[in-house]
Design a protein around this motif. Structure first.
Motif, short mmCIF file in Angstrom:
data_model
loop_
_atom_site.label_atom_id
_atom_site.label_comp_id
_atom_site.label_asym_id
_atom_site.label_seq_id
_atom_site.Cartn_x
_atom_site.Cartn_y
_atom_site.Cartn_z
N ARG A 38 0.84 -1.21 0.00
CA ARG A 38 0.00 0.00 0.00
C ARG A 38 0.86 1.25 0.00
NH1 ARG A 38 -2.64 1.73 5.56
NH2 ARG A 38 -0.39 2.03 5.86
N ASP A 39 1.96 1.21 0.78
CA ASP A 39 2.81 2.39 0.93
C ASP A 39 3.89 2.49 -0.13
OD1 ASP A 39 1.21 2.94 3.10
OD2 ASP A 39 2.60 2.08 4.55
N GLN A 40 3.84 1.57 -1.13
CA GLN A 40 4.62 1.65 -2.36
C GLN A 40 6.08 1.21 -2.24
OE1 GLN A 40 2.92 2.72 -5.71
NE2 GLN A 40 1.77 1.47 -4.23
N PHE A 41 6.46 0.53 -1.14
CA PHE A 41 7.75 -0.17 -1.16
C PHE A 41 7.72 -1.22 -2.27
CE2 PHE A 41 10.64 -3.57 0.00
CZ PHE A 41 11.75 -2.92 0.51
N ILE A 42 6.59 -1.92 -2.38
CA ILE A 42 6.30 -2.73 -3.56
C ILE A 42 5.42 -1.85 -4.46
CG2 ILE A 42 5.14 -4.79 -4.44
CD1 ILE A 42 5.68 -6.10 -1.70
N GLU A 101 23.72 -21.21 17.24
CA GLU A 101 23.97 -21.86 15.95
C GLU A 101 23.12 -21.27 14.84
OE1 GLU A 101 24.52 -26.43 16.90
OE2 GLU A 101 23.35 -25.41 18.46
N PHE A 102 21.95 -20.75 15.22
CA PHE A 102 21.05 -20.18 14.22
C PHE A 102 20.49 -18.86 14.75
CE2 PHE A 102 20.91 -24.77 13.74
CZ PHE A 102 21.14 -24.93 12.37
N ALA A 103 20.29 -17.91 13.83
CA ALA A 103 19.58 -16.68 14.15
C ALA A 103 18.55 -16.46 13.05
CB ALA A 103 20.53 -15.49 14.23
N PHE A 104 17.40 -15.88 13.43
CA PHE A 104 16.29 -15.69 12.51
C PHE A 104 15.77 -14.27 12.71
CE2 PHE A 104 11.77 -16.39 11.21
CZ PHE A 104 12.00 -16.93 9.95
N GLU A 105 15.91 -13.43 11.69
CA GLU A 105 15.66 -12.00 11.83
C GLU A 105 14.41 -11.62 11.04
OE1 GLU A 105 15.37 -8.19 12.47
OE2 GLU A 105 15.61 -8.79 10.38
N THR A 106 13.41 -11.02 11.74
CA THR A 106 12.13 -10.74 11.11
C THR A 106 11.83 -9.25 10.95
OG1 THR A 106 10.80 -10.65 13.16
CG2 THR A 106 11.26 -12.84 12.24
N SER A 107 12.66 -8.37 11.49
CA SER A 107 12.33 -6.94 11.45
C SER A 107 12.80 -6.24 10.19
CB SER A 107 12.94 -6.23 12.67
OG SER A 107 14.34 -6.03 12.50
N GLY A 108 13.88 -6.70 9.59
CA GLY A 108 14.46 -6.04 8.42
C GLY A 108 15.31 -4.83 8.74
N PRO A 117 13.07 -4.81 4.65
CA PRO A 117 13.87 -3.67 5.13
C PRO A 117 13.08 -2.37 5.04
CG PRO A 117 14.58 -4.33 2.94
CD PRO A 117 13.59 -5.37 3.39
N PRO A 118 13.49 -1.34 5.78
CA PRO A 118 12.73 -0.08 5.77
C PRO A 118 12.80 0.67 4.46
CG PRO A 118 14.75 0.12 7.08
CD PRO A 118 14.60 -1.32 6.75
N ARG A 119 13.85 0.44 3.68
CA ARG A 119 14.01 1.14 2.40
C ARG A 119 14.57 0.18 1.37
NH1 ARG A 119 16.20 3.52 6.44
NH2 ARG A 119 18.24 2.70 5.87
N PRO A 120 14.22 0.34 0.10
CA PRO A 120 14.77 -0.55 -0.93
C PRO A 120 16.29 -0.55 -0.98
CG PRO A 120 12.94 0.71 -1.81
CD PRO A 120 13.24 1.28 -0.45
N GLU A 121 16.91 0.57 -0.61
CA GLU A 121 18.38 0.66 -0.68
C GLU A 121 19.06 0.22 0.61
OE1 GLU A 121 16.84 4.75 0.59
OE2 GLU A 121 16.24 3.14 -0.79
N SER A 122 18.31 -0.30 1.58
CA SER A 122 18.91 -0.73 2.84
C SER A 122 20.01 -1.75 2.59
CB SER A 122 17.84 -1.35 3.75
OG SER A 122 16.89 -0.39 4.14
N SER A 123 21.10 -1.62 3.34
CA SER A 123 22.24 -2.52 3.14
C SER A 123 22.93 -2.77 4.47
CB SER A 123 23.24 -1.92 2.14
OG SER A 123 23.72 -0.68 2.60
N LEU A 124 23.87 -3.72 4.47
CA LEU A 124 24.57 -4.11 5.68
C LEU A 124 26.04 -3.77 5.59
CD1 LEU A 124 23.22 -7.73 6.32
CD2 LEU A 124 22.58 -5.65 7.54
N SER A 125 26.63 -3.57 6.75
CA SER A 125 28.08 -3.49 6.85
C SER A 125 28.56 -4.80 7.46
CB SER A 125 28.49 -2.30 7.74
OG SER A 125 29.89 -2.28 7.92
N VAL A 126 29.31 -5.58 6.68
CA VAL A 126 29.74 -6.90 7.11
C VAL A 126 31.27 -6.95 7.13
CG1 VAL A 126 29.72 -9.37 6.58
CG2 VAL A 126 27.68 -7.99 6.17
N ASN A 127 31.82 -7.39 8.25
CA ASN A 127 33.27 -7.56 8.33
C ASN A 127 33.64 -8.86 7.63
OD1 ASN A 127 35.83 -8.68 9.62
ND2 ASN A 127 35.81 -6.56 10.37
N LEU A 128 34.28 -8.74 6.47
CA LEU A 128 34.55 -9.92 5.66
C LEU A 128 35.53 -10.87 6.34
CD1 LEU A 128 34.76 -8.34 2.09
CD2 LEU A 128 32.83 -9.51 3.18
N ALA A 129 36.52 -10.33 7.04
CA ALA A 129 37.48 -11.18 7.73
C ALA A 129 36.79 -12.05 8.77
CB ALA A 129 38.58 -10.34 8.37
#
Length: 367
Positions: free
Chosen positions: A47-51, A256-263, A287-299
């Protein structure tokens, strides 16, 4: 035929209840009289046009009801059958052929476009075509025009048909995320972030899988209490302090497992940070915005072998997993009805407000 429907006319505005005209089913289509339909966060972001489905639109994608008519070539169901409506898939691509239809190559077009492949919708409002076919059903209405692949026939003699619609999306996403996507083994540990319909279904799924440690992180006290009564071994209020430290106090090596539902990016990063070596994080939150992204420590990711799995619809194959969930409900092992409060369809805006306030976990609308 004429029916009523909740119409999304503008982003971030109330739904309106209006009369629409619905076509008779074409070949391969099924007309269902809706007994009840779940209200899902995905409906609101559409409805709010994220889709970006064109408005005005009929949304709703957790319907259940009775088949009223079928189009030519339909053999799966017939008039009078009780059905649960799920998502749309093509049935021809490699993922569909692997019984993973939620990863269908055509999933966005079939579920989010608001129209059939030829651009028609089969629903008219004030003499003009209105967007429909949302998740192949658009069930915020008295009737839904759907497709043979979307429907799952069930024996509803001893189950409340009007409450079963959320098995077609939210509840199968949470339960399937744990039972199928993550496939948590008995004795394992899991942290679930968010105690809404998907998160609490995940708690029940973790109990079914005999996980030894089931941690729910949730701000609403009533939902934490409900999770504990459903089998969560620990509950955490994120407002009480450092969530990662609280989880490490329960499971010092991490889960061992995590399950994230908030985005939410910060919550996803916390979930990733509490994994033990070779831990697996499942993501289902919008996620709250289409451009939402993560910062992940690759090492760190490489050093500890952490894995991230995006999950759609709990890896469900509708024709096998939904009947499994109904059977678990019958046996008392998946009491999803404890999460539900019903509202008349014409009170859809009250239901939206109640869910946002945390007054109810899962609203189901009755036309």
């Amino acid at each position: 035929m004429k029916s009523i429907a909740a119409i999304a006319r503008e982003a971030h505005r109330d739904f309106t209840i209006e009369t629409v005209d619905i076509d008779q089913p074409r070949p391969g289509e099924v007309l269902v009289r809706i007994a009840g339909v779940g209200l899902c966060h995905t409906d609101l972001v559409a409805r709010d046009q994220f889709i970006p489905i064109p408005l005005p639109a009929i949304l709703g994608h957790e319907g259940a009801g009775i088949v009223e008519a079928v189009g030519d070539g339909v053999t799966k169901v017939r008039a009078g059958d009780a059905v649960i409506l799920g998502f749309a898939s093509c049935g021809r691509c490699p993922r569909c052929e692997e019984d993973l239809p939620s990863y269908c190559r055509e999933f966005p077009a079939l579920n989010y476009s608001g129209a059939r492949g030829d651009g028609t919708t089969g629903v008219m409002l004030d003499g003009e075509q209105v967007s429909a076919n949302f998740f192949g059903q658009s069930s915020f209405a008295g009737h839904a025009l759907t497709h043979e692949r979307n429907v799952v026939r069930i024996d509803a003699d001893d189950v409340p048909l009007e409450l079963l619609g959320p098995l077609g999306c939210g509840f199968q996403t949470g339960a399937g995320g744990v039972m199928r996507s993550l496939a948590c083994p008995a004795g394992s540990s899991i942290a679930i972030f968010g105690g809404g319909p998907v998160g609490l279904a995940a708690v029940m799924g973790a109990v079914i899988r005999n996980c030894a440690t089931i941690i729910l992180v949730e701000p609403f006290a009533k939902r934490r209490d409900l999770a504990a009564s459903l089998g969560a071994t620990h509950v955490i209020d994120p407002a009480a302090g450092d969530v990662a430290a609280a989880i490490r106090a329960i499971s010092p090596d991490g889960v061992e497992f995590a399950f994230e539902t908030s985005g939410r990016e910060s919550v996803v990063e916390t979930a990733l940070g509490v994994l033990t070596s070779h831990g697996l994080l499942g993501l289902v939150g919008v996620p709250p915005r289409p451009e939402s992204s993560l910062s992940v420590n690759l090492a760190s990711l490489i050093t500890f072998g952490h894995r991230i799995h995006g999950i759609v619809e709990g890896d469900s194959d509708l024709d096998t997993f939904i009947p499994e969930l109904v059977a678990l409900y019958r046996s008392g092992r998946f009491p999803f009805d404890r999460l539900i409060e019903t509202f008349p369809l014409d009170r859809i805006n009250d239901a939206v407000a109640a869910q946002l306030r945390g007054d109810c976990v899962k609203a189901v609308l009755i036309p």
